[in-house]
Design a protein around this motif. Structure first.
Motif, PDB file in Angstrom:
ATOM      1  N   TRP A  71       6.000  10.478 -10.389  1.00 28.33           N
ATOM      2  CA  TRP A  71       5.482   9.781  -9.365  1.00 28.33           C
ATOM      3  C   TRP A  71       4.515  10.205  -8.409  1.00 28.33           C
ATOM      4  O   TRP A  71       4.880  11.781  -7.799  1.00 28.33           O
ATOM      5  CB  TRP A  71       6.361   9.146  -8.237  1.00 28.33           C
ATOM      6  N   GLU A  72       3.471   9.845  -7.874  1.00 32.00           N
ATOM      7  CA  GLU A  72       3.011  10.423  -6.963  1.00 32.00           C
ATOM      8  C   GLU A  72       2.387   9.557  -6.053  1.00 32.00           C
ATOM      9  O   GLU A  72       2.981   8.637  -5.007  1.00 32.00           O
ATOM     10  CB  GLU A  72       1.190  10.040  -7.622  1.00 32.00           C
ATOM     11  N   PRO A  73       1.952   9.936  -4.197  1.00 32.63           N
ATOM     12  CA  PRO A  73       2.116   8.770  -3.787  1.00 32.63           C
ATOM     13  C   PRO A  73       1.873   7.792  -3.300  1.00 32.63           C
ATOM     14  O   PRO A  73       2.191   6.408  -2.893  1.00 32.63           O
ATOM     15  CB  PRO A  73       1.604   9.991  -2.378  1.00 32.63           C
ATOM     16  N   ARG A  74       0.675   7.476  -4.199  1.00 33.97           N
ATOM     17  CA  ARG A  74      -0.387   6.334  -4.277  1.00 33.97           C
ATOM     18  C   ARG A  74       0.160   5.896  -5.168  1.00 33.97           C
ATOM     19  O   ARG A  74       0.090   4.489  -4.945  1.00 33.97           O
ATOM     20  CB  ARG A  74      -1.594   6.488  -4.733  1.00 33.97           C
ATOM     21  N   THR A  75       1.416   6.657  -5.971  1.00 31.88           N
ATOM     22  CA  THR A  75       2.274   5.052  -6.433  1.00 31.88           C
ATOM     23  C   THR A  75       3.586   4.810  -6.293  1.00 31.88           C
ATOM     24  O   THR A  75       2.908   3.457  -6.141  1.00 31.88           O
ATOM     25  CB  THR A  75       3.248   6.312  -7.868  1.00 31.88           C
ATOM     26  N   LEU A  76       3.793   5.392  -4.986  1.00 29.59           N
ATOM     27  CA  LEU A  76       4.565   3.811  -4.328  1.00 29.59           C
ATOM     28  C   LEU A  76       3.456   3.442  -3.833  1.00 29.59           C
ATOM     29  O   LEU A  76       4.433   2.472  -3.165  1.00 29.59           O
ATOM     30  CB  LEU A  76       5.976   4.995  -3.532  1.00 29.59           C
ATOM     31  N   GLU A  77       3.011   3.800  -2.505  1.00 29.36           N
ATOM     32  CA  GLU A  77       2.216   2.298  -2.897  1.00 29.36           C
ATOM     33  C   GLU A  77       1.609   1.451  -2.599  1.00 29.36           C
ATOM     34  O   GLU A  77       1.636   0.164  -2.773  1.00 29.36           O
ATOM     35  CB  GLU A  77       0.648   3.189  -1.866  1.00 29.36           C
ATOM     36  N   VAL A  78       1.430   1.655  -4.521  1.00 28.17           N
ATOM     37  CA  VAL A  78       0.942   0.738  -5.169  1.00 28.17           C
ATOM     38  C   VAL A  78       3.118  -0.413  -5.538  1.00 28.17           C
ATOM     39  O   VAL A  78       2.471  -1.250  -5.302  1.00 28.17           O
ATOM     40  CB  VAL A  78       0.277   1.225  -6.586  1.00 28.17           C
ATOM     41  N   LEU A  79       3.822   0.116  -5.894  1.00 25.77           N
ATOM     42  CA  LEU A  79       4.927  -0.377  -6.250  1.00 25.77           C
ATOM     43  C   LEU A  79       4.697  -1.818  -5.196  1.00 25.77           C
ATOM     44  O   LEU A  79       5.242  -2.385  -5.092  1.00 25.77           O
ATOM     45  CB  LEU A  79       6.043   0.598  -6.416  1.00 25.77           C
ATOM     46  N   THR A  80       4.427  -0.910  -3.619  1.00 25.15           N
ATOM     47  CA  THR A  80       5.503  -1.642  -2.435  1.00 25.15           C
ATOM     48  C   THR A  80       4.322  -2.856  -2.529  1.00 25.15           C
ATOM     49  O   THR A  80       4.648  -3.487  -2.110  1.00 25.15           O
ATOM     50  CB  THR A  80       5.202  -0.971  -1.268  1.00 25.15           C
ATOM     51  N   LYS A  81       2.948  -2.391  -3.139  1.00 31.90           N
ATOM     52  CA  LYS A  81       1.502  -3.442  -2.410  1.00 31.90           C
ATOM     53  C   LYS A  81       2.015  -4.633  -3.516  1.00 31.90           C
ATOM     54  O   LYS A  81       2.263  -6.078  -3.397  1.00 31.90           O
ATOM     55  CB  LYS A  81       0.807  -3.176  -3.289  1.00 31.90           C
ATOM     56  N   VAL A  82       2.918  -4.452  -4.510  1.00 33.46           N
ATOM     57  CA  VAL A  82       3.478  -5.504  -6.450  1.00 33.46           C
ATOM     58  C   VAL A  82       4.109  -5.747  -5.787  1.00 33.46           C
ATOM     59  O   VAL A  82       4.700  -7.720  -5.544  1.00 33.46           O
ATOM     60  CB  VAL A  82       3.706  -4.932  -6.968  1.00 33.46           C
ATOM     61  N   ARG A  83       5.146  -5.474  -4.736  1.00 36.76           N
ATOM     62  CA  ARG A  83       6.594  -6.329  -4.393  1.00 36.76           C
ATOM     63  C   ARG A  83       6.245  -7.293  -2.971  1.00 36.76           C
ATOM     64  O   ARG A  83       6.488  -8.126  -3.415  1.00 36.76           O
ATOM     65  CB  ARG A  83       7.610  -5.594  -3.948  1.00 36.76           C
ATOM     66  N   GLN A  84       5.473  -6.653  -2.457  1.00 34.56           N
ATOM     67  CA  GLN A  84       4.739  -7.489  -1.385  1.00 34.56           C
ATOM     68  C   GLN A  84       4.176  -9.061  -2.162  1.00 34.56           C
ATOM     69  O   GLN A  84       4.021  -9.900  -1.832  1.00 34.56           O
ATOM     70  CB  GLN A  84       3.350  -6.568  -0.234  1.00 34.56           C
ATOM     71  N   LEU A  85       2.814  -8.713  -2.664  1.00 39.61           N
ATOM     72  CA  LEU A  85       2.782  -9.311  -3.458  1.00 39.61           C
ATOM     73  C   LEU A  85       3.848 -10.654  -3.304  1.00 39.61           C
ATOM     74  O   LEU A  85       3.629 -11.333  -3.729  1.00 39.61           O
ATOM     75  CB  LEU A  85       1.973  -9.115  -4.926  1.00 39.61           C
ATOM     76  N   ARG A  86       4.735  -9.948  -4.759  1.00 24.67           N
ATOM     77  CA  ARG A  86       5.635 -10.794  -5.236  1.00 24.67           C
ATOM     78  C   ARG A  86       6.759 -11.553  -4.326  1.00 24.67           C
ATOM     79  O   ARG A  86       6.171 -13.020  -4.164  1.00 24.67           O
ATOM     80  CB  ARG A  86       7.083 -10.232  -5.952  1.00 24.67           C
ATOM     81  N   GLY A  87       6.372 -11.085  -3.745  1.00 19.73           N
ATOM     82  CA  GLY A  87       7.384 -12.325  -2.143  1.00 19.73           C
ATOM     83  C   GLY A  87       6.419 -13.129  -1.113  1.00 19.73           C
ATOM     84  O   GLY A  87       6.699 -13.631  -1.473  1.00 19.73           O
ATOM     85  N   GLN A  88       5.276 -13.328  -1.430  1.00 21.23           N
ATOM     86  CA  GLN A  88       4.246 -13.834  -1.196  1.00 21.23           C
ATOM     87  C   GLN A  88       4.138 -14.267  -2.391  1.00 21.23           C
ATOM     88  O   GLN A  88       3.387 -15.407  -2.691  1.00 21.23           O
ATOM     89  CB  GLN A  88       2.420 -13.288  -0.898  1.00 21.23           C
ATOM     90  N   SER A 137      14.285   2.069  -4.134  1.00 26.51           N
ATOM     91  CA  SER A 137      14.352   3.133  -3.493  1.00 26.51           C
ATOM     92  C   SER A 137      13.875   3.875  -1.509  1.00 26.51           C
ATOM     93  O   SER A 137      13.149   2.766  -1.943  1.00 26.51           O
ATOM     94  CB  SER A 137      13.068   4.123  -4.511  1.00 26.51           C
ATOM     95  N   TYR A 138      14.597   4.644  -1.540  1.00 27.33           N
ATOM     96  CA  TYR A 138      14.434   5.076  -0.451  1.00 27.33           C
ATOM     97  C   TYR A 138      12.837   6.117  -0.191  1.00 27.33           C
ATOM     98  O   TYR A 138      12.380   6.415   1.521  1.00 27.33           O
ATOM     99  CB  TYR A 138      15.272   6.145   0.478  1.00 27.33           C
ATOM    100  N   TRP A 139      12.370   5.630  -1.076  1.00 29.19           N
ATOM    101  CA  TRP A 139      11.734   7.562  -0.845  1.00 29.19           C
ATOM    102  C   TRP A 139       9.979   6.628  -1.425  1.00 29.19           C
ATOM    103  O   TRP A 139       9.768   5.355  -1.230  1.00 29.19           O
ATOM    104  CB  TRP A 139      11.123   7.897  -2.086  1.00 29.19           C
ATOM    105  N   GLU A 140       9.171   7.823   0.137  1.00 24.35           N
ATOM    106  CA  GLU A 140       7.949   7.073   0.511  1.00 24.35           C
ATOM    107  C   GLU A 140       6.912   7.484   0.339  1.00 24.35           C
ATOM    108  O   GLU A 140       7.337   8.943  -0.267  1.00 24.35           O
ATOM    109  CB  GLU A 140       7.921   6.890   1.673  1.00 24.35           C
ATOM    110  N   PRO A 141       5.764   7.705   0.097  1.00 21.03           N
ATOM    111  CA  PRO A 141       4.708   8.211  -0.573  1.00 21.03           C
ATOM    112  C   PRO A 141       4.696   9.790   0.069  1.00 21.03           C
ATOM    113  O   PRO A 141       4.559  10.617  -0.689  1.00 21.03           O
ATOM    114  CB  PRO A 141       3.340   7.890  -0.075  1.00 21.03           C
ATOM    115  N   ARG A 142       4.916   9.520   1.779  1.00 22.20           N
ATOM    116  CA  ARG A 142       5.282  10.838   2.567  1.00 22.20           C
ATOM    117  C   ARG A 142       6.311  12.176   1.724  1.00 22.20           C
ATOM    118  O   ARG A 142       6.052  13.482   1.271  1.00 22.20           O
ATOM    119  CB  ARG A 142       5.097  10.432   4.109  1.00 22.20           C
ATOM    120  N   THR A 143       7.424  10.991   1.712  1.00 21.49           N
ATOM    121  CA  THR A 143       8.560  11.669   0.930  1.00 21.49           C
ATOM    122  C   THR A 143       8.082  12.789  -0.538  1.00 21.49           C
ATOM    123  O   THR A 143       8.677  13.903  -0.102  1.00 21.49           O
ATOM    124  CB  THR A 143       9.377  10.848   0.550  1.00 21.49           C
ATOM    125  N   LEU A 144       6.825  12.057  -0.573  1.00 22.09           N
ATOM    126  CA  LEU A 144       6.527  12.851  -2.026  1.00 22.09           C
ATOM    127  C   LEU A 144       5.918  13.722  -2.203  1.00 22.09           C
ATOM    128  O   LEU A 144       6.195  14.798  -2.356  1.00 22.09           O
ATOM    129  CB  LEU A 144       5.752  12.035  -3.449  1.00 22.09           C
TER     130      LEU A 144
END
Lengths: 325, 325
Positions: A255-272, B253-260
């Motif tokens: 995982w990279e920082p951007r990976t987590l941002e994309v996962l969060t975005k997908v969860r957000q879109l699903r929430g919508q 997961s509790y991880w955030e981009p900055r965590t990584l």
């Protein structure tokens, strides 16, 4: 004697992951897996058997390959030549239509296309499932690229029955979006990552159990065309694969920082209300299972959120195909 | 009748994590854990038993707390009052010296300080290990804050023997640096996160086995003052705890981009020869075990890399202390 064939194969993305070999030589997997073949990424490969050649030649993307790379191909071609009782050298010319920016492994489509062309030039005429047992020894995930739609790679009991079978043509409004996070070479190759996991991860036995359960569940969901279940199982199985790496010694992660941002975005879109589910392979890029009819809108949301990352739509791909002979 | 006491307790960071309860009511844990008490973060609490009060009062950081918050304190105080055979109401005045920016849970130091003060005002005079079985029912990790240095919380077999014991004073050049990534309230509380993991994670049984193994190994390493081993076991155990969450349904997961980014930086510093090892609790913040003599230099490297994140050094903390009576 000369003999020629050209074949095309698409790449595939595992929804139930292949993660670990029980036999490194024969590429026998620790668990059965299931994938979706993608139309957007593929390889075209020509094979010319020619007695006038001194040795095998391998040209990839118009670039003559090194002896080391060519040796890998020679070993693979020998599986077919041995079975056909010939020793004729081959010229292999391959073109990957996987945008470099997509950061997707091309070994699946590469060995599927090469295997299909070899099956033709050696006149072995194997059916696709039998051919998959040969293709497997080039790259495990290549087995699944012989068929289109949803494809299962059964772990089997030995080399002869560790093979691919088609599950469903996935012709029910399905697509996949790839968000390329980092397209540079990985610090831990899939091969090394799965080996370290098999040998040291405390979570590996539980992974195997749950991959078997997930496979049964996703096949039921596919049969019922229950897209939500297919998505939830895909997401859960992918996260478990990544969880096994945190149980390894030493722990590691793709995982990279951007990976987590994309996962969060997908969860957000699903929430919508959008039907979208993520999965990740041995790398930082994110693949998103979605309704193909939603894919353009989802691509726009993702591209707006991540303007610097390539966001690529694919519809479902078909199986390997002979283009010329 | 009036009776007064004031106590101070430090927070602690688990190196072998507490992750899951086997009894929600009694706060009995699924596994034994081991922590390091930190000097930099603490709570000071005054308790006044006063028959003239109508009911318990709870003032935290100069703020009179709600009935709901006060009820939690009342339940905790009742454990002591019942044992002492009294019903006298109490005024509890507590101050957390945990910089808000550190994003560290204060419940460990809070219940340790409150328990110590109550032990005094009720004249129960329990030793610290016995007291830890009371403190535990306020917050599991509070058990470990009664002692300084490295502390074990033995899971025990019942409420009476699920208690804390000192392991080592950690007086051998040890420190901890906290990099605060996000200090807002978590989306999944520790309580909910561990419950979901215990109930659904495929990796949970393997976690329990390996936490037991890690505990034995880290105690040996502590005895030998083998800092590298202590660090490696800490890092591995923390990652396994986070791995269990990826095996939960649904995965979280509790991880955030900055965590990584911080984890990568710590690995990089270690590659340069610095002895530093990360661990993470149920949140995105990163705690780094290091040599205290290196801590100022490491803090500078980290602060330069992450100018917007608080980076806080702590030396090893001592056990709970009675300040006044």
């Amino acid at each position: 004697m000369t003999n020629f064939a050209k074949a095309k194969a698409h790449t595939n993305i595992a929804l139930i992951k292949y993660w670990g070999k029980r036999d490194e030589q024969l590429f026998l997997p620790m668990n059965s897996s299931l994938s979706l073949t993608l139309d957007a990424f593929y390889t075209e490969t020509e094979v010319l058997l020619d007695d006038n050649l001194e040795s095998d030649q391998f040209i990839l993307n118009n670039d003559i390959q090194s002896l080391t790379e060519t040796k890998k191909i020679t070993d693979f071609l020998n599986l077919f030549r041995k079975q056909a009782g010939i020793t004729t050298p081959a010229k292999v010319t391959s073109q990957n239509f996987v945008p470099t920016a997509a950061g997707l492994a091309s070994s699946a489509s590469a060995f599927a296309a090469l295997g299909c062309a070899m099956n033709q030039v050696t006149n072995l005429n194997m059916d696709k499932s039998t051919l998959s047992t040969y293709v497997r020894r080039g790259s495990g995930s290549a087995t699944r690229s012989l068929f289109g739609g949803f494809v299962e790679w059964q772990m089997g009991t030995c080399s002869e029955d560790s093979l691919a079978t088609p599950v469903d043509d996935a012709n029910w409004d399905i697509g996949m979006i790839t968000v390329a996070v980092n397209t540079q070479k990985k610090t831990v190759s899939s091969r090394k990552g799965m080996k370290l996991t098999v040998e040291t991860s405390n979570f590996y036995p539980a992974w195997l159990e749950s991959a078997a359960t997930d496979l049964v569940a996703i096949k039921t969901a596919i049969k019922q065309q229950d897209f939500e279940q297919v998505g939830l199982i895909t997401e859960s199985n992918g996260m478990k694969m990544h969880g096994t790496m945190l149980g390894a010694t030493p722990p590691f992660s793709y995982w990279e920082p951007r990976t987590l941002e994309v996962l969060t975005k997908v969860r957000q879109l699903r929430g919508q209300g959008w039907q979208c589910y993520f999965t990740m392979d041995a790398g930082p890029n994110v693949k998103i299972l979605c309704r193909y009819s939603d894919s353009q809108k989802l691509q726009k949301f993702l591209q707006d959120a991540f303007p610097d990352n390539p966001v690529i739509i694919s519809k479902v791909g078909s199986g390997v195909e002979l283009l010329a002979k």
